[in-house]
Design a protein around this motif. Structure first.
Motif, PDB file in Angstrom:
ATOM      1  N   ASP A  21      57.182 -10.996  48.910  1.00  0.00           N
ATOM      2  CA  ASP A  21      57.905 -10.534  50.113  1.00  0.00           C
ATOM      3  C   ASP A  21      59.113  -9.657  49.774  1.00  0.00           C
ATOM      4  OD1 ASP A  21      59.762 -12.319  49.156  1.00  0.00           O
ATOM      5  OD2 ASP A  21      59.633 -13.707  50.844  1.00  0.00           O
ATOM      6  N   LEU A  22      59.392  -9.466  48.489  1.00  0.00           N
ATOM      7  CA  LEU A  22      60.459  -8.567  48.004  1.00  0.00           C
ATOM      8  C   LEU A  22      61.853  -8.979  48.480  1.00  0.00           C
ATOM      9  CD1 LEU A  22      58.654  -5.153  48.755  1.00  0.00           C
ATOM     10  CD2 LEU A  22      58.534  -6.483  46.644  1.00  0.00           C
ATOM     11  N   SER A  23      61.993 -10.220  48.951  1.00  0.00           N
ATOM     12  CA  SER A  23      63.266 -10.666  49.546  1.00  0.00           C
ATOM     13  C   SER A  23      64.418 -10.722  48.545  1.00  0.00           C
ATOM     14  CB  SER A  23      63.092 -12.037  50.209  1.00  0.00           C
ATOM     15  OG  SER A  23      62.609 -12.985  49.269  1.00  0.00           O
ATOM     16  N   ASP A  24      64.109 -10.809  47.254  1.00  0.00           N
ATOM     17  CA  ASP A  24      65.178 -10.907  46.253  1.00  0.00           C
ATOM     18  C   ASP A  24      65.627  -9.546  45.722  1.00  0.00           C
ATOM     19  OD1 ASP A  24      62.624 -10.651  45.059  1.00  0.00           O
ATOM     20  OD2 ASP A  24      63.422 -11.347  43.144  1.00  0.00           O
ATOM     21  N   LEU A  25      65.003  -8.466  46.181  1.00  0.00           N
ATOM     22  CA  LEU A  25      65.409  -7.130  45.708  1.00  0.00           C
ATOM     23  C   LEU A  25      66.731  -6.733  46.348  1.00  0.00           C
ATOM     24  CD1 LEU A  25      62.067  -5.059  45.763  1.00  0.00           C
ATOM     25  CD2 LEU A  25      63.109  -6.274  43.846  1.00  0.00           C
ATOM     26  N   ASN A  26      67.550  -5.997  45.585  1.00  0.00           N
ATOM     27  CA  ASN A  26      68.829  -5.545  46.141  1.00  0.00           C
ATOM     28  C   ASN A  26      68.632  -4.289  46.999  1.00  0.00           C
ATOM     29  OD1 ASN A  26      68.871  -3.214  44.428  1.00  0.00           O
ATOM     30  ND2 ASN A  26      69.728  -4.455  42.771  1.00  0.00           N
ATOM     31  N   THR A  27      69.722  -3.824  47.614  1.00  0.00           N
ATOM     32  CA  THR A  27      69.641  -2.703  48.558  1.00  0.00           C
ATOM     33  C   THR A  27      69.096  -1.440  47.901  1.00  0.00           C
ATOM     34  OG1 THR A  27      71.601  -3.607  49.650  1.00  0.00           O
ATOM     35  CG2 THR A  27      70.967  -1.379  50.255  1.00  0.00           C
ATOM     36  N   MET A  28      69.582  -1.151  46.695  1.00  0.00           N
ATOM     37  CA  MET A  28      69.119   0.062  45.997  1.00  0.00           C
ATOM     38  C   MET A  28      67.632  -0.011  45.667  1.00  0.00           C
ATOM     39  SD  MET A  28      72.126   1.223  43.353  1.00  0.00           S
ATOM     40  CE  MET A  28      71.085   2.461  42.632  1.00  0.00           C
ATOM     41  N   GLN A  29      67.179  -1.182  45.263  1.00  0.00           N
ATOM     42  CA  GLN A  29      65.774  -1.358  44.918  1.00  0.00           C
ATOM     43  C   GLN A  29      64.877  -1.219  46.151  1.00  0.00           C
ATOM     44  OE1 GLN A  29      66.187  -5.173  42.979  1.00  0.00           O
ATOM     45  NE2 GLN A  29      66.042  -4.275  40.930  1.00  0.00           N
ATOM     46  N   MET A  30      65.326  -1.788  47.293  1.00  0.00           N
ATOM     47  CA  MET A  30      64.556  -1.662  48.533  1.00  0.00           C
ATOM     48  C   MET A  30      64.520  -0.220  49.020  1.00  0.00           C
ATOM     49  SD  MET A  30      62.913  -4.264  49.420  1.00  0.00           S
ATOM     50  CE  MET A  30      62.343  -3.550  50.944  1.00  0.00           C
ATOM     51  N   GLU A  31      65.622   0.488  48.823  1.00  0.00           N
ATOM     52  CA  GLU A  31      65.661   1.910  49.187  1.00  0.00           C
ATOM     53  C   GLU A  31      64.663   2.692  48.333  1.00  0.00           C
ATOM     54  OE1 GLU A  31      66.605   4.975  51.471  1.00  0.00           O
ATOM     55  OE2 GLU A  31      67.458   2.983  51.745  1.00  0.00           O
ATOM     56  N   SER A  32      64.578   2.316  47.061  1.00  0.00           N
ATOM     57  CA  SER A  32      63.624   2.956  46.147  1.00  0.00           C
ATOM     58  C   SER A  32      62.183   2.698  46.594  1.00  0.00           C
ATOM     59  CB  SER A  32      63.842   2.434  44.728  1.00  0.00           C
ATOM     60  OG  SER A  32      62.888   2.972  43.834  1.00  0.00           O
ATOM     61  N   VAL A  33      61.906   1.468  47.026  1.00  0.00           N
ATOM     62  CA  VAL A  33      60.561   1.116  47.519  1.00  0.00           C
ATOM     63  C   VAL A  33      60.203   1.962  48.734  1.00  0.00           C
ATOM     64  CG1 VAL A  33      59.162  -0.707  48.587  1.00  0.00           C
ATOM     65  CG2 VAL A  33      60.589  -1.239  46.636  1.00  0.00           C
ATOM     66  N   ARG A  34      61.146   2.133  49.660  1.00  0.00           N
ATOM     67  CA  ARG A  34      60.891   2.930  50.866  1.00  0.00           C
ATOM     68  C   ARG A  34      60.641   4.405  50.521  1.00  0.00           C
ATOM     69  NH1 ARG A  34      64.235  -1.060  53.432  1.00  0.00           N
ATOM     70  NH2 ARG A  34      66.152  -0.110  52.672  1.00  0.00           N
ATOM     71  N   GLU A  35      61.386   4.906  49.542  1.00  0.00           N
ATOM     72  CA  GLU A  35      61.172   6.291  49.117  1.00  0.00           C
ATOM     73  C   GLU A  35      59.793   6.478  48.498  1.00  0.00           C
ATOM     74  OE1 GLU A  35      64.422   7.362  46.575  1.00  0.00           O
ATOM     75  OE2 GLU A  35      65.893   7.287  48.192  1.00  0.00           O
ATOM     76  N   TRP A  36      59.378   5.492  47.693  1.00  0.00           N
ATOM     77  CA  TRP A  36      58.033   5.537  47.114  1.00  0.00           C
ATOM     78  C   TRP A  36      56.968   5.486  48.208  1.00  0.00           C
ATOM     79  CZ3 TRP A  36      56.370   7.130  42.661  1.00  0.00           C
ATOM     80  CH2 TRP A  36      57.203   7.074  41.534  1.00  0.00           C
ATOM     81  N   GLU A  37      57.209   4.646  49.209  1.00  0.00           N
ATOM     82  CA  GLU A  37      56.259   4.534  50.325  1.00  0.00           C
ATOM     83  C   GLU A  37      56.093   5.887  51.015  1.00  0.00           C
ATOM     84  OE1 GLU A  37      55.997   2.800  54.801  1.00  0.00           O
ATOM     85  OE2 GLU A  37      57.434   1.813  53.459  1.00  0.00           O
ATOM     86  N   MET A  38      57.210   6.587  51.241  1.00  0.00           N
ATOM     87  CA  MET A  38      57.151   7.906  51.888  1.00  0.00           C
ATOM     88  C   MET A  38      56.359   8.907  51.049  1.00  0.00           C
ATOM     89  SD  MET A  38      60.723   8.623  53.844  1.00  0.00           S
ATOM     90  CE  MET A  38      61.846   7.998  52.605  1.00  0.00           C
ATOM     91  N   GLN A  39      56.544   8.849  49.732  1.00  0.00           N
ATOM     92  CA  GLN A  39      55.804   9.749  48.841  1.00  0.00           C
ATOM     93  C   GLN A  39      54.306   9.462  48.895  1.00  0.00           C
ATOM     94  OE1 GLN A  39      57.303  10.402  44.833  1.00  0.00           O
ATOM     95  NE2 GLN A  39      59.365   9.848  45.496  1.00  0.00           N
ATOM     96  N   PHE A  40      53.954   8.184  48.930  1.00  0.00           N
ATOM     97  CA  PHE A  40      52.536   7.812  49.037  1.00  0.00           C
ATOM     98  C   PHE A  40      51.958   8.246  50.376  1.00  0.00           C
ATOM     99  CE2 PHE A  40      53.235   5.501  45.223  1.00  0.00           C
ATOM    100  CZ  PHE A  40      52.008   5.103  44.721  1.00  0.00           C
TER     101      PHE A  40
END
Length: 204
Positions: A135-154
């Motif tokens: 569920d990625l609940s332990d990721l920090n703000t920067m890491q979650m922002e990185s995940v969202r950016e990757w999602e947009m690229q995909f």
């Protein structure tokens, strides 16, 4: 001395003409020459004509829209009969088959094939892909922002297949009309997310 000098010039000429006569006037030699020519054609020219065929077989139609559990997603790791590869990012599943050189067997990101790549992309670790729902609940703000950016690229690069289901979550039954409207709203959402990220970067 002139006679001695002329021999080397006449001997090769007579040898070549003798060889040509043997080839032309001997049926056995003609048959052998024809077979050699045919084999050379088959080995080189015929090979060139058939070489474009494999690239066409690699092109697969888009995967029908559907939600998947992690177990179902694991079937799309490139080892199936059609070589289809799917990867999940931030709860969304993408068909990355056309990026086979990266996500296929032997590729640098093969560990993500048929799995949830979110944590690995957030932490820059190919080994971080898990076989259990994350569920990625332990990721920090920067890491979650990185995940969202990757999602947009995909989203921009690959075909969106559906959602990655949490344990016990029901899959959506996509009709053709729903599929079209979902794709439209998905693109609108992607556009909105991209604009929000650009505005945030300007404010900073």
């Amino acid at each position: 001395m002139d006679e001695g000098g002329s021999r080397p010039n006449t001997e090769p000429a007579s040898y070549v003409s003798q060889l040509i006569n043997e080839i032309l006037f001997s049926p056995l030699n003609l048959i052998l020459l024809t077979i050699c020519g045919f084999l050379i054609y088959k080995l080189f020219l015929a090979k060139d004509k058939t070489s474009p065929a494999p690239s066409k077989s690699q092109e697969l139609p888009p995967l029908k829209k559907k939600d998947m559990t992690l177990e179902e997603l694991s079937n799309y790791n490139g080892s199936g009969p059609d070589g289809r590869i799917c990867v999940a990012v931030n709860g969304k599943i993408f068909d990355v088959t056309r990026g086979k050189r990266f996500y296929g067997p032997g590729g640098p990101y093969y560990a993500f094939a048929g799995r949830d790549a979110s944590r690995g992309l957030a932490t820059f670790s190919v080994e971080a892909a898990s076989d259990k729902y994350d569920d990625l609940s332990d990721l920090n703000t920067m890491q979650m922002e990185s995940v969202r950016e990757w999602e947009m690229q995909f989203r921009e690069k690959y075909h969106y297949v559906g959602r990655l289901l949490r344990p016990g979550q029901e899959a959506t039954d996509y009709s053709d009309d729903e599929e079209t409207s979902q794709d439209h709203s998905f693109k609108e959402e992607a556009k909105s997310d991209k604009e929000n990220c650009e505005e945030k970067s300007k404010d900073e």
